[in-house]
Motif scaffolding. Structure first.
Motif, PDB file in Angstrom:
ATOM      1  N   ALA A  79       0.838  -1.196   0.000  1.00  0.00           N
ATOM      2  CA  ALA A  79       0.000   0.000   0.000  1.00  0.00           C
ATOM      3  C   ALA A  79       0.878   1.253   0.000  1.00  0.00           C
ATOM      4  CB  ALA A  79      -0.932  -0.006   1.203  1.00  0.00           C
ATOM      5  N   ARG A  80       0.416   2.299  -0.668  1.00  0.00           N
ATOM      6  CA  ARG A  80       1.249   3.483  -0.891  1.00  0.00           C
ATOM      7  C   ARG A  80       1.738   4.133   0.408  1.00  0.00           C
ATOM      8  NH1 ARG A  80       2.092   7.104  -5.097  1.00  0.00           N
ATOM      9  NH2 ARG A  80       2.635   9.223  -4.443  1.00  0.00           N
ATOM     10  N   GLU A  81       0.858   4.308   1.390  1.00  0.00           N
ATOM     11  CA  GLU A  81       1.250   5.029   2.602  1.00  0.00           C
ATOM     12  C   GLU A  81       2.359   4.315   3.383  1.00  0.00           C
ATOM     13  OE1 GLU A  81      -0.755   6.731   6.747  1.00  0.00           O
ATOM     14  OE2 GLU A  81      -2.024   6.379   4.976  1.00  0.00           O
ATOM     15  N   PRO A  82       2.189   3.027   3.734  1.00  0.00           N
ATOM     16  CA  PRO A  82       3.297   2.357   4.438  1.00  0.00           C
ATOM     17  C   PRO A  82       4.548   2.234   3.569  1.00  0.00           C
ATOM     18  CG  PRO A  82       1.559   0.785   3.885  1.00  0.00           C
ATOM     19  CD  PRO A  82       1.007   2.146   3.634  1.00  0.00           C
ATOM     20  N   ALA A  83       4.372   2.089   2.258  1.00  0.00           N
ATOM     21  CA  ALA A  83       5.534   2.006   1.369  1.00  0.00           C
ATOM     22  C   ALA A  83       6.355   3.289   1.425  1.00  0.00           C
ATOM     23  CB  ALA A  83       5.082   1.730  -0.070  1.00  0.00           C
ATOM     24  N   MET A  84       5.669   4.432   1.408  1.00  0.00           N
ATOM     25  CA  MET A  84       6.373   5.716   1.468  1.00  0.00           C
ATOM     26  C   MET A  84       7.090   5.894   2.810  1.00  0.00           C
ATOM     27  SD  MET A  84       5.971   7.548  -1.362  1.00  0.00           S
ATOM     28  CE  MET A  84       5.971   9.279  -0.943  1.00  0.00           C
ATOM     29  N   ILE A  85       6.478   5.397   3.886  1.00  0.00           N
ATOM     30  CA  ILE A  85       7.113   5.494   5.209  1.00  0.00           C
ATOM     31  C   ILE A  85       8.398   4.670   5.237  1.00  0.00           C
ATOM     32  CG2 ILE A  85       6.868   4.913   7.654  1.00  0.00           C
ATOM     33  CD1 ILE A  85       3.861   5.506   7.358  1.00  0.00           C
ATOM     34  N   VAL A  86       8.326   3.441   4.721  1.00  0.00           N
ATOM     35  CA  VAL A  86       9.495   2.556   4.714  1.00  0.00           C
ATOM     36  C   VAL A  86      10.590   3.118   3.811  1.00  0.00           C
ATOM     37  CG1 VAL A  86      10.313   0.280   3.993  1.00  0.00           C
ATOM     38  CG2 VAL A  86       8.181   0.484   5.268  1.00  0.00           C
ATOM     39  N   ALA A  87      10.205   3.545   2.595  1.00  0.00           N
ATOM     40  CA  ALA A  87      11.193   4.093   1.666  1.00  0.00           C
ATOM     41  C   ALA A  87      11.830   5.354   2.237  1.00  0.00           C
ATOM     42  CB  ALA A  87      10.528   4.405   0.322  1.00  0.00           C
ATOM     43  N   GLY A  88      11.026   6.203   2.875  1.00  0.00           N
ATOM     44  CA  GLY A  88      11.559   7.428   3.474  1.00  0.00           C
ATOM     45  C   GLY A  88      12.531   7.127   4.600  1.00  0.00           C
ATOM     46  N   ALA A  89      12.205   6.128   5.436  1.00  0.00           N
ATOM     47  CA  ALA A  89      13.103   5.758   6.537  1.00  0.00           C
ATOM     48  C   ALA A  89      14.441   5.255   6.006  1.00  0.00           C
ATOM     49  CB  ALA A  89      12.439   4.691   7.412  1.00  0.00           C
ATOM     50  N   ALA A  90      14.389   4.400   4.956  1.00  0.00           N
ATOM     51  CA  ALA A  90      15.623   3.878   4.369  1.00  0.00           C
ATOM     52  C   ALA A  90      16.458   4.996   3.754  1.00  0.00           C
ATOM     53  CB  ALA A  90      15.285   2.825   3.306  1.00  0.00           C
ATOM     54  N   LEU A  91      15.786   5.916   3.061  1.00  0.00           N
ATOM     55  CA  LEU A  91      16.494   7.015   2.410  1.00  0.00           C
ATOM     56  C   LEU A  91      17.122   7.964   3.424  1.00  0.00           C
ATOM     57  CD1 LEU A  91      17.249   8.660  -0.091  1.00  0.00           C
ATOM     58  CD2 LEU A  91      14.970   9.689  -0.019  1.00  0.00           C
ATOM     59  N   VAL A  92      16.365   8.341   4.444  1.00  0.00           N
ATOM     60  CA  VAL A  92      16.884   9.268   5.461  1.00  0.00           C
ATOM     61  C   VAL A  92      18.061   8.646   6.218  1.00  0.00           C
ATOM     62  CG1 VAL A  92      16.339  10.423   7.646  1.00  0.00           C
ATOM     63  CG2 VAL A  92      14.732  10.542   5.733  1.00  0.00           C
ATOM     64  N   ALA A  93      17.957   7.375   6.563  1.00  0.00           N
ATOM     65  CA  ALA A  93      19.046   6.707   7.280  1.00  0.00           C
ATOM     66  C   ALA A  93      20.303   6.642   6.427  1.00  0.00           C
ATOM     67  CB  ALA A  93      18.612   5.297   7.697  1.00  0.00           C
ATOM     68  N   THR A  94      20.134   6.337   5.133  1.00  0.00           N
ATOM     69  CA  THR A  94      21.288   6.278   4.230  1.00  0.00           C
ATOM     70  C   THR A  94      21.955   7.640   4.114  1.00  0.00           C
ATOM     71  OG1 THR A  94      20.207   4.530   2.947  1.00  0.00           O
ATOM     72  CG2 THR A  94      22.062   5.653   1.910  1.00  0.00           C
ATOM     73  N   LEU A  95      21.151   8.679   3.935  1.00  0.00           N
ATOM     74  CA  LEU A  95      21.692  10.040   3.829  1.00  0.00           C
ATOM     75  C   LEU A  95      22.395  10.456   5.121  1.00  0.00           C
ATOM     76  CD1 LEU A  95      18.812  11.912   1.955  1.00  0.00           C
ATOM     77  CD2 LEU A  95      21.154  11.569   1.139  1.00  0.00           C
ATOM     78  N   THR A  96      21.776  10.141   6.252  1.00  0.00           N
ATOM     79  CA  THR A  96      22.356  10.524   7.545  1.00  0.00           C
ATOM     80  C   THR A  96      23.709   9.860   7.759  1.00  0.00           C
ATOM     81  OG1 THR A  96      20.145  10.798   8.492  1.00  0.00           O
ATOM     82  CG2 THR A  96      21.986  10.573  10.030  1.00  0.00           C
ATOM     83  N   ALA A  97      23.776   8.551   7.491  1.00  0.00           N
ATOM     84  CA  ALA A  97      25.041   7.834   7.658  1.00  0.00           C
ATOM     85  C   ALA A  97      26.093   8.340   6.688  1.00  0.00           C
ATOM     86  CB  ALA A  97      24.811   6.339   7.452  1.00  0.00           C
ATOM     87  N   SER A  98      25.673   8.673   5.479  1.00  0.00           N
ATOM     88  CA  SER A  98      26.616   9.138   4.464  1.00  0.00           C
ATOM     89  C   SER A  98      27.154  10.526   4.778  1.00  0.00           C
ATOM     90  CB  SER A  98      25.928   9.145   3.089  1.00  0.00           C
ATOM     91  OG  SER A  98      26.784   9.651   2.095  1.00  0.00           O
ATOM     92  N   LEU A  99      26.274  11.415   5.282  1.00  0.00           N
ATOM     93  CA  LEU A  99      26.672  12.803   5.509  1.00  0.00           C
ATOM     94  C   LEU A  99      27.294  13.030   6.878  1.00  0.00           C
ATOM     95  CD1 LEU A  99      23.538  14.592   3.982  1.00  0.00           C
ATOM     96  CD2 LEU A  99      25.778  14.268   2.909  1.00  0.00           C
ATOM     97  N   LEU A 100      26.801  12.327   7.890  1.00  0.00           N
ATOM     98  CA  LEU A 100      27.241  12.590   9.259  1.00  0.00           C
ATOM     99  C   LEU A 100      28.086  11.472   9.865  1.00  0.00           C
ATOM    100  CD1 LEU A 100      23.899  14.063  10.707  1.00  0.00           C
ATOM    101  CD2 LEU A 100      25.811  15.286   9.649  1.00  0.00           C
ATOM    102  N   GLY A 101      28.113  10.308   9.208  1.00  0.00           N
ATOM    103  CA  GLY A 101      28.865   9.176   9.748  1.00  0.00           C
ATOM    104  C   GLY A 101      30.364   9.444   9.791  1.00  0.00           C
ATOM    105  N   ARG A 102      31.009   8.879  10.760  1.00  0.00           N
ATOM    106  CA  ARG A 102      32.455   9.025  10.901  1.00  0.00           C
ATOM    107  C   ARG A 102      33.098   7.643  11.005  1.00  0.00           C
ATOM    108  NH1 ARG A 102      31.139  13.181   9.480  1.00  0.00           N
ATOM    109  NH2 ARG A 102      31.524  15.263  10.319  1.00  0.00           N
ATOM    110  N   GLY A 103      34.336   7.532  10.539  1.00  0.00           N
ATOM    111  CA  GLY A 103      35.075   6.286  10.653  1.00  0.00           C
ATOM    112  C   GLY A 103      34.402   5.162   9.881  1.00  0.00           C
ATOM    113  N   PHE A 104      34.257   4.031  10.543  1.00  0.00           N
ATOM    114  CA  PHE A 104      33.736   2.838   9.878  1.00  0.00           C
ATOM    115  C   PHE A 104      32.271   3.011   9.478  1.00  0.00           C
ATOM    116  CE2 PHE A 104      32.631  -1.766   9.696  1.00  0.00           C
ATOM    117  CZ  PHE A 104      33.613  -2.146   8.800  1.00  0.00           C
ATOM    118  N   VAL A 105      31.512   3.798  10.257  1.00  0.00           N
ATOM    119  CA  VAL A 105      30.097   4.023   9.953  1.00  0.00           C
ATOM    120  C   VAL A 105      29.927   4.673   8.590  1.00  0.00           C
ATOM    121  CG1 VAL A 105      28.024   5.292  10.664  1.00  0.00           C
ATOM    122  CG2 VAL A 105      29.429   4.142  12.369  1.00  0.00           C
ATOM    123  N   ALA A 106      30.855   5.558   8.232  1.00  0.00           N
ATOM    124  CA  ALA A 106      30.768   6.263   6.954  1.00  0.00           C
ATOM    125  C   ALA A 106      30.932   5.314   5.770  1.00  0.00           C
ATOM    126  CB  ALA A 106      31.836   7.357   6.891  1.00  0.00           C
TER     127      ALA A 106
END
Length: 429
Positions: free
Chosen positions: A160-187
């Motif tokens: 369903a569109r609503e839960p799909a958007m929530i899941v996709a948004g969570a995956a995207l935000v987490a990826t961006l956060t780790a990529s932009l703010l991650g340090r050391g091995f996390v990056a």
């Protein structure tokens, strides 16, 4: 970041038992990206693990164990594989990928014969840049479809569109956060973090069925698929191989800057290109995605200062062993498509930016008539849906963009400024 002192001098190949854990770490860094490609394209993740390990071993043999790199699933082929699977099925797409590996072999032979400059003159950034952009743009709707809960073509609702958007948004935000703010091995692990976050979100929303994991055996043979040869699929894939082959130069230069050894000379870029090509064709022959050198692993080498090429033998060995763990493949198959959709939105956008950056770094004046014609025609014809049919064969999308770019670069007369610059470069050489 300051390079560790012991990374300034590259180690010779030295296979030691005590390095096994470090080798496993190198595979861990590559794992998220490695399995992402088959998950997005419909190929088997366990086969991708197997062919990544086998391809890395082949690369090491060809390059005489000189280069500390790990080969695994190439992102540049995600969009073409998705299109190929939809148009001709998996076996025919694999046949096209085997042919794409042969492009590397031809380029390797040309480099050995004429030198690197011969290839860069035929495929300058004014051609490869927009072709790379087309790769990211031509299937942008697929990314949006997956992120909104549909299949790749958008004609089937999987979540369903609503839960799909929530899941996709969570995956995207987490990826961006780790990529932009991650340090050391996390990056080095933004994709793994993004997939894990999206997966946990999907579990909370009741979108994950654990039955396949429970029913899967611990040990199982990977689902190997034999390629089939379809000339349309072959003609489609051949131009796609050009862009990642050119990017290969950048990967080798990057690892050279880490280790301090000039791999363009020893073992030679023709050998590294040959290793990539053989690994890609070999992977397709088993049903796996094309192989390429992994910048994530280069980052791990930079961070740890572990430059012994034998570490990649360990990583390859672990990849081959893990490919026979049936529950691992079953677990990966339970990841809902919106998780992958959230990641692929970012990845396809990144591919476009890589192409744009290639054009910018070339220093070419894009408002000059010749350059405007080459870039503009590649983009509009590649993205706009133009196609040419020759009997049973057709040329469109990425394949059309690649062929058109090469032809335009060879046919259109150079501007006076470009001629003067080429003459100056020839005089310097």
């Amino acid at each position: 970041m300051t390079q560790p002192a012991h990374a300034a001098r590259a180690q010779d190949y030295s296979f030691r038992l005590r390095d096994g854990l470090v080798g496993a770490q190198m595979l861990c860094v590559a794992f998220g990206s490695l399995v992402l490609v088959p998950l997005l394209t419909g190929l088997d993740p366990n086969v991708a693990l197997f062919t990544a390990g086998l391809g890395t071993v082949v690369f090491q043999i060809v390059t005489k164990g000189r280069v500390p790199v790990f080969l695994a699933s190439s992102f540049a082929f995600i969009a073409p594989i998705i299109y190929g699977v939809q148009a001709w099925g998996i076996p025919a797409t694999l046949g096209g990928l085997m042919a794409a590996g042969c492009v590397y072999l031809v380029l390797s032979a040309l480099i050995a014969w004429r030198g690197v400059g011969f290839i860069t003159r035929i495929l300058p950034p004014i051609v490869t840049g927009p072709v790379i952009m087309v790769i990211g743009l031509v299937l942008a709707p697929v990314a949006v479809n997956l992120a909104t809960g549909h299949n790749g073509t958008g004609d089937q609702t999987l979540v369903a569109r609503e839960p799909a958007m929530i899941v996709a948004g969570a995956a995207l935000v987490a990826t961006l956060t780790a990529s932009l703010l991650g340090r050391g091995f996390v990056a080095l692990l933004p994709i793994i973090i993004g997939v894990a976050t999206g997966y946990l979100t999907a579990i909370c929303l009741g979108l994950v069925d654990f039955t396949p994991i429970i029913e899967a055996p611990w040990l199982a043979m990977p689902d190997f698929v034999a390629p089939a040869f379809n000339w349309q699929a072959v003609l489609f894939m051949l131009p796609v191989a050009i862009a990642p082959a050119i990017e290969h130069f950048g990967d080798i230069i990057a690892i050279r800057s880490v280790t301090g050894r000039d791999y363009l000379v020893d073992p030679g870029i023709h050998r590294t290109m040959l290793g990539d090509g053989l690994a890609t064709s070999l992977a397709a022959s088993f049903g796996g995605p094309p192989n390429t050198t992994y910048s994530e692993v280069t980052g791990a080498v930079t961070l740890t200062g572990a430059t012994n090429p034998a570490l990649m033998t360990w990583a390859a060995g672990f990849a081959i062993v893990f490919s026979f763990v049936g529950k691992l493949g079953a677990f990966l198959s339970t990841i809902p498509t919106p998780v992958m959709g959230g990641i692929i939105v970012l990845l396809f956008g990144a591919i476009v930016v890589v192409g744009m950056n290639s054009l910018v770094q070339s220093g070419e004046d894009l408002t000059e008539s010749r350059n405007m014609a080459v870039v503009g025609l590649i983009l509009i014809c590649g993205i706009g849906g133009l196609h040419f049919s020759f009997g049973r064969f057709s040329l469109e999308g990425i394949a059309l963009a690649g062929v058109l770019g090469v032809l335009l670069n060879l046919i259109l007369p150079q501007s006076r400024t470009a001629k003067d610059r080429a003459a100056a470069e020839a005089a310097d050489n």
